[in-house]
Scaffold this active site. Sequence first.
Site, mmCIF file in Angstrom:
data_model
loop_
_atom_site.group_PDB
_atom_site.id
_atom_site.type_symbol
_atom_site.label_atom_id
_atom_site.label_comp_id
_atom_site.label_asym_id
_atom_site.label_seq_id
_atom_site.Cartn_x
_atom_site.Cartn_y
_atom_site.Cartn_z
ATOM 1 N N CYS A 70 -23.509 37.801 -37.517
ATOM 2 C CA CYS A 70 -23.146 37.673 -38.933
ATOM 3 C C CYS A 70 -22.632 39.006 -39.476
ATOM 4 O O CYS A 70 -23.397 39.949 -39.657
ATOM 5 C CB CYS A 70 -24.382 37.205 -39.704
ATOM 6 S SG CYS A 70 -24.245 37.281 -41.490
ATOM 7 N N CYS A 73 -24.253 40.253 -42.668
ATOM 8 C CA CYS A 73 -25.605 40.746 -42.353
ATOM 9 C C CYS A 73 -25.538 42.182 -41.853
ATOM 10 O O CYS A 73 -26.336 43.035 -42.269
ATOM 11 C CB CYS A 73 -26.266 39.887 -41.279
ATOM 12 S SG CYS A 73 -26.535 38.166 -41.722
#
Length: 145
Positions: A70, A73
Amino acid sequence: MSAPSQHIVCTHCNATNRLPIERLQDAPKCGKCGQGLLTGEVQDLTDTNVAKVTQKNDVLTVVDFWASWCQPCLMMAPQFKEAANQMPNVVFAKLQTDRYEQAAAPFNIRSLPTMVAFKSGQVIARQSGALSTAQIMQWVRSLPA
């Protein structure tokens, strides 16, 4: 009558420590392993400690649910770390959802990154999406103490 206390789980050895509230500012250490409990460092959670940390901590605990694939993230990780450094009386922790899928499942994470705030075993707030350090700190400060 004894002074009010709070429970803090050591993410290193999984021991639950009971500390008088007035000692939370004194860089408390785990009574079992001697590691710092409120260090201003982000704690890594695993399948063996996530349930205990989220259910047994009486202090505000903010968990960042993230995944290695991600990009938002990965972009938020240094921001989350800086917020932890600036707010040492809050437990900041991370759970890698692609590594610990079974441990993350009970939290119903639908998008990444998602931060979930816990206090005394209860979910008190959720926030999805990548945030800056200032936004993370503002969100944490808005939560009930």
